[in-house]
Design a protein around this motif. Sequence first.
Motif, mmCIF file in Angstrom:
data_model
loop_
_atom_site.group_PDB
_atom_site.id
_atom_site.type_symbol
_atom_site.label_atom_id
_atom_site.label_comp_id
_atom_site.label_asym_id
_atom_site.label_seq_id
_atom_site.Cartn_x
_atom_site.Cartn_y
_atom_site.Cartn_z
ATOM 1 N N THR A 1 0.887 -1.191 0.119
ATOM 2 C CA THR A 1 0.040 0.083 -0.102
ATOM 3 C C THR A 1 0.805 1.236 0.107
ATOM 4 O OG1 THR A 1 -1.688 -1.252 1.111
ATOM 5 C CG2 THR A 1 -1.837 1.263 1.325
ATOM 6 N N LEU A 2 0.464 2.360 -0.885
ATOM 7 C CA LEU A 2 1.220 3.523 -0.905
ATOM 8 C C LEU A 2 0.912 4.461 0.187
ATOM 9 C CD1 LEU A 2 1.165 3.958 -4.938
ATOM 10 C CD2 LEU A 2 2.945 2.910 -3.429
ATOM 11 N N LEU A 3 1.504 5.403 0.035
ATOM 12 C CA LEU A 3 1.459 6.518 1.186
ATOM 13 C C LEU A 3 0.106 7.114 1.243
ATOM 14 C CD1 LEU A 3 4.910 8.070 1.502
ATOM 15 C CD2 LEU A 3 4.116 6.540 2.779
ATOM 16 N N CYS A 4 -0.592 7.149 -0.312
ATOM 17 C CA CYS A 4 -1.889 7.672 -0.382
ATOM 18 C C CYS A 4 -2.937 7.159 0.542
ATOM 19 C CB CYS A 4 -2.253 8.149 -1.543
ATOM 20 S SG CYS A 4 -2.365 6.433 -2.814
ATOM 21 N N GLY A 5 -2.703 5.937 0.831
ATOM 22 C CA GLY A 5 -3.759 4.914 1.500
ATOM 23 C C GLY A 5 -4.726 4.443 0.587
ATOM 24 N N GLN A 6 -4.653 4.793 -0.663
ATOM 25 C CA GLN A 6 -6.059 4.287 -1.566
ATOM 26 C C GLN A 6 -5.353 3.367 -2.472
ATOM 27 O OE1 GLN A 6 -7.521 7.643 -3.337
ATOM 28 N NE2 GLN A 6 -8.049 8.476 -1.350
ATOM 29 N N HIS A 7 -4.264 3.418 -3.173
ATOM 30 C CA HIS A 7 -3.435 2.398 -4.253
ATOM 31 C C HIS A 7 -2.316 1.810 -3.812
ATOM 32 C CE1 HIS A 7 -5.232 6.266 -6.033
ATOM 33 N NE2 HIS A 7 -5.998 5.294 -6.629
ATOM 34 N N THR A 8 -2.033 0.629 -4.334
ATOM 35 C CA THR A 8 -0.824 -0.333 -4.154
ATOM 36 C C THR A 8 0.131 -0.215 -5.152
ATOM 37 O OG1 THR A 8 -1.904 -2.053 -5.485
ATOM 38 C CG2 THR A 8 -2.359 -1.943 -3.005
ATOM 39 N N CYS A 9 1.386 -0.536 -4.954
ATOM 40 C CA CYS A 9 2.600 -0.336 -5.757
ATOM 41 C C CYS A 9 2.542 -1.276 -7.026
ATOM 42 C CB CYS A 9 3.886 -0.438 -4.885
ATOM 43 S SG CYS A 9 5.248 -0.464 -5.747
ATOM 44 N N GLU A 10 2.380 -0.714 -7.897
ATOM 45 C CA GLU A 10 2.366 -1.533 -9.085
ATOM 46 C C GLU A 10 3.882 -1.951 -9.807
ATOM 47 O OE1 GLU A 10 -0.075 0.237 -11.972
ATOM 48 O OE2 GLU A 10 -2.086 0.163 -10.626
ATOM 49 N N GLN B 1 7.814 4.042 -4.617
ATOM 50 C CA GLN B 1 7.921 5.400 -5.122
ATOM 51 C C GLN B 1 6.520 5.796 -4.960
ATOM 52 O OE1 GLN B 1 8.650 4.920 -9.392
ATOM 53 N NE2 GLN B 1 10.835 4.421 -8.948
ATOM 54 N N PRO B 2 6.498 7.331 -4.989
ATOM 55 C CA PRO B 2 5.195 7.949 -4.790
ATOM 56 C C PRO B 2 4.035 7.490 -5.661
ATOM 57 C CG PRO B 2 6.874 9.297 -4.589
ATOM 58 C CD PRO B 2 7.703 8.387 -5.250
ATOM 59 N N CYS B 3 2.873 7.643 -5.190
ATOM 60 C CA CYS B 3 1.747 7.140 -6.334
ATOM 61 C C CYS B 3 1.700 7.849 -7.399
ATOM 62 C CB CYS B 3 0.465 7.316 -5.427
ATOM 63 S SG CYS B 3 -1.087 6.558 -6.640
ATOM 64 N N PRO B 4 1.635 7.559 -8.652
ATOM 65 C CA PRO B 4 1.680 8.105 -10.053
ATOM 66 C C PRO B 4 0.481 8.813 -10.258
ATOM 67 C CG PRO B 4 1.863 5.819 -10.378
ATOM 68 C CD PRO B 4 1.975 6.078 -8.965
ATOM 69 N N ARG B 5 -0.793 8.278 -9.518
ATOM 70 C CA ARG B 5 -2.002 8.456 -10.005
ATOM 71 C C ARG B 5 -2.495 9.774 -9.830
ATOM 72 N NH1 ARG B 5 -5.804 3.054 -9.387
ATOM 73 N NH2 ARG B 5 -4.220 1.701 -10.257
ATOM 74 N N VAL B 6 -3.506 10.603 -10.466
ATOM 75 C CA VAL B 6 -3.963 11.822 -10.349
ATOM 76 C C VAL B 6 -5.397 11.753 -9.966
ATOM 77 C CG1 VAL B 6 -4.497 14.120 -11.487
ATOM 78 C CG2 VAL B 6 -2.638 12.876 -11.993
ATOM 79 N N SER B 7 -5.919 12.408 -8.677
ATOM 80 C CA SER B 7 -7.226 12.476 -8.222
ATOM 81 C C SER B 7 -7.798 13.936 -7.923
ATOM 82 C CB SER B 7 -7.375 11.583 -7.108
ATOM 83 O OG SER B 7 -6.435 11.867 -6.037
ATOM 84 N N LYS B 8 -9.017 14.099 -7.499
ATOM 85 C CA LYS B 8 -9.638 15.281 -7.195
ATOM 86 C C LYS B 8 -9.397 15.236 -5.628
ATOM 87 C CE LYS B 8 -12.546 16.229 -11.042
ATOM 88 N NZ LYS B 8 -14.123 16.611 -11.370
ATOM 89 N N GLN B 9 -8.720 16.551 -5.272
ATOM 90 C CA GLN B 9 -8.583 16.568 -3.806
ATOM 91 C C GLN B 9 -9.011 18.184 -3.381
ATOM 92 O OE1 GLN B 9 -4.434 15.641 -3.184
ATOM 93 N NE2 GLN B 9 -4.620 13.540 -4.061
ATOM 94 N N ARG B 10 -9.541 18.107 -2.143
ATOM 95 C CA ARG B 10 -9.934 19.278 -1.487
ATOM 96 C C ARG B 10 -8.580 19.964 -0.850
ATOM 97 N NH1 ARG B 10 -15.098 21.243 -1.171
ATOM 98 N NH2 ARG B 10 -16.637 19.855 -1.942
ATOM 99 N N CYS B 11 -8.382 21.320 -0.729
ATOM 100 C CA CYS B 11 -7.486 22.100 0.033
ATOM 101 C C CYS B 11 -7.816 21.745 1.585
ATOM 102 C CB CYS B 11 -7.340 23.386 -0.199
ATOM 103 S SG CYS B 11 -8.920 24.367 0.302
#
Length: 816
Positions: A237-246, A255-265
């Motif tokens: 599990t990556l640091l974002c807590g949502q995805h796993t290392c591929e 490595q840091p999660c390479p995906r993009v998502s909508k996030q609130r400030c």
Amino acid sequence: LSSQKKFDEIKKANQAAAKKLVEDQFSSSSEDDDEDAEIKQGKILAKTFTIYTSQTDGDASELERTRQYMNEAFQSGAMTCLICIASVKRNQAVWSCCGCFCIFHLVCIQKWAKDSLFLVSSPLTDDDFGKKDYPWPCPKCRFEYKRSETPSRYYCYCGKVENPALDPWLVPHSCGQICEREFKPSCGHKCLLLCHPGPCPPCPKMVTTTCHCKKAKPVPRRCSAKEWSCHLPCGRTLLCGQHTCENSCHAGDCQPCPRVSKQRCVCGRQTAERLCASPQWQCDQVCGKPLPCGNHTCERVCHAGPCGDCPRSGKRSCPCEKSKFTLPCTEDVPTCGDSCDKVLECGIHKCSQRCHRGPCEICRQEVEKQCRCGKHTKRMPCHKPYLCETKCTKTRDCQKHQCRRKCCPGNCPPCDQVCGRTLGCRNHKCPSGCHRGSCNPCPETVDVKCNCGRTVIKVPCGRERTIKPPKCKQLCSRPPTCHHSTQEKHYCHFGRCPPCRQSCQKALACGHLCPVPCHDEALVKQTGVHQSAGPWEQPSEPAFIQTALPCPPCQVPIPVSPLPCHSANPYSCKRLCGRLLDCENHTCMKECHHVTKLNGSAEGNKAGPECSQCEEECTKPRPSGCPHRCALPCHPGDCPSCLQMLKIKCHCKLSVLYIECLKLTCANVEEKELLISCKNQCPKELPCGHRCKEVCHSGSCPLNCSQKVKLRCLCKRLKKEIQCSRIQEGQVSLDCDAVCKEMKRKASEIKEAEAKAAIEEEKRRQQAELEAFENRLKGRRKNKRRKDEVEVEQSSWQKYKNLILLPVLGVAVVMV
């Protein structure tokens, strides 16, 4: 003569040395010596690597780096001390850096450490010196060593033996024992090689270990490569807590999660697409939430958590912080009216104003200030710094340049100029700041390559000009320069390829193949290029040029002829030719030779153009009377007529005549008489005394003289002209007549009278002489009588009166 002899001897010796040098250039003797040294070196390396390769089943691929260090240790001039820039020899004490494994002379590194510590501690004061153990750096890698780690003794590479003995069958400076140094990074095992230079190779031990992600089963692997990947997806599990290392199984953190998502400030007002690896972000808006007081809003930029209490609530102090007030947040804190008393920026005086808001003013009090260097004082406002114009004359730490800083307090800064001196390598300049002592050695390394560039050794910068290129085991790939399609196999080298030793095999004119070695690039010595000016001039080295030599004549023997193939033709039997020459008088005396047939003539007895030419003189007999030889060389047929001129005297021997030999030999007696005559009157005298009247002739002159002569009588009065021949014969005579007789009588009478007169005259003369004699006798008697008388002596006046009176009278006459 002696100097010339010495010069010739030295010249011959130099030529022999140059010839030997050229021959040795292509000989394999030096190559054989090098091969022997390489075989010996290979045995030592194999002995050193034996224990290691036994653990790796003969695999020595991990030993290349160590092998390079050991090759440099064997190769002369490859190991260089970077401090003194001199080669490290086998019998010298050395020290090896544990960081870069560079080898230095022990004396050089001790001096380096001492100088480095002196440079570091020289700017310190007496109070600071000795409080800190300053380190000294390695000249190459700058790895720092403590003062206590300064080498004082000579050890082998592994450090077990002090002063290792020199052994030709061991690596130089090695003790020959097993290294047993711990591997880096430490794995718990020790090095298995014999004592060696350079870093230890990777650990060859076998251990059982699993992959990085721990999913695969443990497998046995080398300790140096015990970390391995199973190449399956990691799945952590990556640091974002949502995805796993591929990514595939890997070492270390994912490595840091390479995906993009909508996030609130943080404050939640804005939403944006961002990398999943950085979910926390702040927008640039002020928070603006109402505070608990209900009168103010939060002035912080986007933040997380509660805004907190109102900063104006509770007890608040006046600006000088001497009085405190409890006021609602809507009212400002008033000033207390007391003096401010805050310490000003000068740190000495306090603010004399009443309690006020905002910063205090600058200190305007006048004080007597001392400049920074302490040489001058001056009254001036306290807030202004006082710097005098005196420039510091102290020398900076480089001991070359002055400080020249205005009003320097004594702690002169380090020299800010670049050293720029040329380093010992002569290729680079010192980039350090200006410093004392010698510059640090050049840290650069240079690749020295073989001709093809596949074999490379690294040497310190500056040594590439003196180090020998490495020996390359690759075959030379240059195309052949001779007519052969391929050249003999030989190793990579510099300069020209060795001469081709293959058989020439060119087709000769006779059809055979040339069997000698290839001669397309033969070295030929140039002669006569330079003439020595005298014995004092040093002889120059002989010049050799490469040139293609023609194929030698074919030497294949032919069964029929005793001659080789290149001269196979009708051959000589070694007997005399014997053919009749063109002169038809002699035969050819040459050895049996080839004769060209002219005009299809098949006469075997006739001489040809290859026969010798007759050079004999003509010996045929000449006509009778001709004294000359034939002017032509030996020739066929009769000799030509003799046209030479004969030099002959005429019959009378007075004139020289030139007559053609042909006319004289062909003439008869009468013609010869005419030819030899000079056609002048004969100069001979006849018995009568007259000249011969005939033309120049041979033999005696005729006796019938026809000259007219005068015949006289005895008294010479009568005369008559008669032919001379008649007088000689006595046929004619002339007698005197009567007149002649009368005249003769008268003449005799006259003669008698004259004789008588002469006698009378003689008598008178004798009588006169007699009288004269008598008279002389009378005079002598008188003189005798005078001598007998007494002589009277004359006075002086009588003697000299004439001499005195004559000059006096002369003078008187002149005066009158």
